[in-house]
Design a protein around this motif. Sequence first.
Motif, PDB file in Angstrom:
ATOM      1  N   ASP A  42      -0.336   4.624  -0.765  1.00  0.00           N
ATOM      2  CA  ASP A  42      -1.147   5.641  -0.110  1.00  0.00           C
ATOM      3  C   ASP A  42      -2.593   5.356  -0.470  1.00  0.00           C
ATOM      4  O   ASP A  42      -2.906   4.280  -0.967  1.00  0.00           O
ATOM      5  CB  ASP A  42      -0.722   7.055  -0.522  1.00  0.00           C
ATOM      6  CG  ASP A  42      -0.710   7.258  -2.030  1.00  0.00           C
ATOM      7  OD1 ASP A  42      -1.515   6.604  -2.733  1.00  0.00           O
ATOM      8  OD2 ASP A  42       0.099   8.058  -2.516  1.00  0.00           O
ATOM      9  N   GLN A  43      -3.474   6.297  -0.264  1.00  0.00           N
ATOM     10  CA  GLN A  43      -4.890   6.064  -0.555  1.00  0.00           C
ATOM     11  C   GLN A  43      -5.185   5.959  -2.041  1.00  0.00           C
ATOM     12  O   GLN A  43      -6.238   5.468  -2.433  1.00  0.00           O
ATOM     13  CB  GLN A  43      -5.746   7.172   0.069  1.00  0.00           C
ATOM     14  CG  GLN A  43      -5.722   7.141   1.580  1.00  0.00           C
ATOM     15  CD  GLN A  43      -6.522   8.284   2.177  1.00  0.00           C
ATOM     16  OE1 GLN A  43      -6.891   9.224   1.487  1.00  0.00           O
ATOM     17  NE2 GLN A  43      -6.784   8.185   3.470  1.00  0.00           N
ATOM     18  N   SER A  44      -4.245   6.378  -2.872  1.00  0.00           N
ATOM     19  CA  SER A  44      -4.508   6.377  -4.313  1.00  0.00           C
ATOM     20  C   SER A  44      -4.139   5.073  -5.007  1.00  0.00           C
ATOM     21  O   SER A  44      -4.461   4.890  -6.166  1.00  0.00           O
ATOM     22  CB  SER A  44      -3.752   7.532  -4.983  1.00  0.00           C
ATOM     23  OG  SER A  44      -2.365   7.334  -4.862  1.00  0.00           O
ATOM     24  N   VAL A  85      -1.882   0.917  -4.918  1.00  0.00           N
ATOM     25  CA  VAL A  85      -0.973  -0.083  -4.365  1.00  0.00           C
ATOM     26  C   VAL A  85       0.041  -0.481  -5.426  1.00  0.00           C
ATOM     27  O   VAL A  85      -0.157  -0.239  -6.611  1.00  0.00           O
ATOM     28  CB  VAL A  85      -1.732  -1.355  -3.893  1.00  0.00           C
ATOM     29  CG1 VAL A  85      -2.704  -1.032  -2.793  1.00  0.00           C
ATOM     30  CG2 VAL A  85      -2.423  -2.050  -5.047  1.00  0.00           C
ATOM     31  N   ASN A 118       0.843  -1.191   0.000  1.00  0.00           N
ATOM     32  CA  ASN A 118       0.000   0.000   0.000  1.00  0.00           C
ATOM     33  C   ASN A 118       0.880   1.243   0.000  1.00  0.00           C
ATOM     34  O   ASN A 118       1.667   1.447   0.917  1.00  0.00           O
ATOM     35  CB  ASN A 118      -0.923   0.013   1.224  1.00  0.00           C
ATOM     36  CG  ASN A 118      -1.964  -1.074   1.155  1.00  0.00           C
ATOM     37  OD1 ASN A 118      -2.463  -1.380   0.083  1.00  0.00           O
ATOM     38  ND2 ASN A 118      -2.263  -1.675   2.274  1.00  0.00           N
TER      39      ASN A 118
END
Length: 108
Positions: free
Chosen positions: A90-92, A94, A88
């Motif tokens: 970040d939130q954007s 993988v 992972n």
Amino acid sequence: MLLSTTDVIQGAVIDSYLGIVTAEVVYGSNFLRDFLASIRDIVGGRTGSYERLFEEGQRKALEEIEQRAQRLGADAVIGIEIDTGTINVDQSGVLLLITATGTAVKIR
């Protein structure tokens, strides 16, 4: 060069163990591929784009451990294991990780 998941090679004698060889292949996520995969999650079925990506990654990882074993003077790599996973970022998105590990050996 012989690549094997087994720890013995039928008909061959291992003369020496040259060490562990590893290779890592990392792919970034792709918006279009992720979008199409999310549709497959909803309607069901296989995600061919990811299957092809992992197949390519496994092939590249095996090529890399073969090259690393050749640099050690090996004739074969035994006990090969291939693992896959994600990192992972970040939130954007993988990263997709394919790792191959084996033991480089000299055989006769």
